[in-house]
Design a protein around this motif. Structure first.
Motif, short mmCIF file in Angstrom:
data_model
loop_
_atom_site.label_atom_id
_atom_site.label_comp_id
_atom_site.label_asym_id
_atom_site.label_seq_id
_atom_site.Cartn_x
_atom_site.Cartn_y
_atom_site.Cartn_z
N LYS A 32 0.82 -1.21 0.00
CA LYS A 32 0.00 0.00 0.00
C LYS A 32 0.86 1.26 0.00
O LYS A 32 0.54 2.25 -0.66
N LYS A 35 2.12 1.76 -3.46
CA LYS A 35 1.06 2.25 -4.33
C LYS A 35 0.85 3.74 -4.16
O LYS A 35 0.61 4.48 -5.12
N ARG A 58 2.34 -11.73 -7.58
CA ARG A 58 0.99 -11.89 -8.15
C ARG A 58 0.44 -13.30 -7.94
O ARG A 58 -0.77 -13.50 -8.01
N ASP A 67 -3.64 -9.75 -4.91
CA ASP A 67 -4.48 -8.73 -5.54
C ASP A 67 -3.81 -7.37 -5.55
O ASP A 67 -3.84 -6.65 -6.55
N LEU A 68 -3.18 -7.01 -4.44
CA LEU A 68 -2.46 -5.73 -4.37
C LEU A 68 -1.31 -5.69 -5.36
O LEU A 68 -1.06 -4.67 -6.01
N LYS A 70 -1.04 -7.36 -8.21
CA LYS A 70 -1.58 -7.22 -9.56
C LYS A 70 -2.00 -5.77 -9.83
O LYS A 70 -1.73 -5.21 -10.90
N GLU A 71 -2.66 -5.17 -8.83
CA GLU A 71 -3.11 -3.79 -8.99
C GLU A 71 -1.92 -2.84 -9.13
O GLU A 71 -1.94 -1.91 -9.95
N ARG A 74 -0.34 -3.12 -12.62
CA ARG A 74 -1.14 -2.40 -13.62
C ARG A 74 -0.92 -0.89 -13.51
O ARG A 74 -0.81 -0.20 -14.52
N LYS A 75 -0.88 -0.39 -12.28
CA LYS A 75 -0.68 1.05 -12.07
C LYS A 75 0.66 1.50 -12.61
O LYS A 75 0.78 2.52 -13.30
#
Length: 348
Positions: A32, A35, A58, A67-68, A70-71, A74-75
């Motif tokens: 987090k 991110k 992943r 999930d985090l 993968k997100e 993508r970001k």
């Protein structure tokens, strides 16, 4: 925005949190933070290798961590795409402005090409009526020296990103056997050369730093195994280091050696299994568990039962046996095999 140093520190914490301890709560907190604080660029991802570390998560067993990850991947892809689009549009705008600034033929139709803005590299060639002849000539390759004057680390990184050959001592212009640091021994110089190639293949570090680390490793192995008694050990050690360092799936070990996070003495005292990549270590642990599962030499005859339910196919047709795998005061371990799907598990 996080700096490269803080990202490297977070990467180290993330590797520790997702290692053997499997602390998913700490891993979620770190992901987090990444991110929120990291705006990815191509250079930042190459320098810190944080993308490689997050990409491996992943497939993590903890769903929230996977999930985090993968997100986050993508970001960062979107961030890098935006950065590239901005650079492309800026270059296109610069080209169109330069063309518009010189509509009529004159003695010097492209003055802007003489002094490009810092950090942008050479401007593209501009073709006008008065410059059609020079533009058609193949000479501009020799007239734009800017690409050939780039530093050694940038060149290899461009080759890697375009699918070219890996960075080596030849691409960096390093000649072994010459200079004040040369050992005068062909075998030792060849070993230094191999270690350099292994460390440099995907590194963005300066060639002087990689060369100093390669020579330091070879010199330490030589001092620990002086000839003639230690010659065989010296060759075996250098071969082992080279094979582990050049492995394509082991960038963490190379990065640790070049950055100094892993000292030469630490590397020398490592077993080959300790130098292996995280994927290889996981495979080794899986093999050990599988071999233990198959070790039935002293086990009693297996019996069929419906007392256990398979977690995979939910059937109850199972075979089981028990073994004393721990100390005598501990309970026996029960090994169960599903007869429907061949799924196996154990419990104590």
């Amino acid at each position: 925005m996080a700096t490269a140093q803080s990202i490297l520190a977070l990467r180290k914490q993330l590797i520790a949190a997702t290692g053997e301890s499997q602390n998913s709560e700490d891993a979620v907190i770190i992901l987090k933070r990444l991110k929120e604080e990291v705006v990815a660029t191509d250079e930042l991802l190459r320098e810190t290798k944080i993308g490689v570390t997050v990409n491996k998560l992943r497939n993590n067993t903890a769903k929230e961590v996977a999930d985090l990850a993968k997100e986050l991947v993508r970001k960062w892809k979107a961030d890098v795409g935006k950065t590239g689009t901005k650079k492309t549009s800026t270059a296109a705008a610069s080209t169109s402005n330069s063309t518009a600034a010189s509509p009529s033929p004159g003695p010097s139709p492209i003055p802007a090409a003489k002094s490009p803005e810092p950090g942008r590299g050479p401007l593209p060639a501009i073709t006008t009526a008065s410059s059609a002849k020079p533009a058609a000539s193949p000479a501009p390759e020799s007239q734009s020296p800017a690409p050939s004057t780039s530093s050694a680390p940038n060149g290899p990184l461009r080759r890697q990103s375009s699918g070219g050959p890996p960075r080596t001592h030849k691409t960096d212009g390093i000649e072994f056997g010459k200079g004040k640091d040369a050992t005068g021994d062909k075998t030792r110089e060849k070993c230094c050369e191999l270690i350099y190639d292994a460390l440099a293949q995907d590194s963005g570090a300066p060639s002087d730093l990689i060369l100093s680390r390669a020579r330091a490793l070879e010199n330490h192995v030589w001092e620990e195994n002086p000839p003639p008694a230690g010659s065989a050990t010296y060759r075996n050690k250098m071969r082992s280091f080279y094979l582990n360092l050049k492995a394509a799936n082991n960038p963490g070990l190379r990065e640790g050696i070049v950055s100094g996070e892993i000292s030469i003495v630490q590397l020398y005292n490592m077993d080959p299994k300790d130098m292996a990549s995280e994927e290889r270590k996981a495979e080794n642990r899986k093999l050990v568990a599988e071999n233990l599962f198959k070790a039935q030499a002293a086990a009693p005859q297996q019996a069929e039962t419906d007392a256990f339910q398979c977690g995979k196919c939910k059937q109850r047709r199972c075979m089981y046996y028990q073994m004393q795998t721990r100390s005598a005061d501990e309970p026996m371990t029960t090994f169960v095999t599903c007869l429907s799907c061949n799924n196996r598990w154990k419990f104590s």
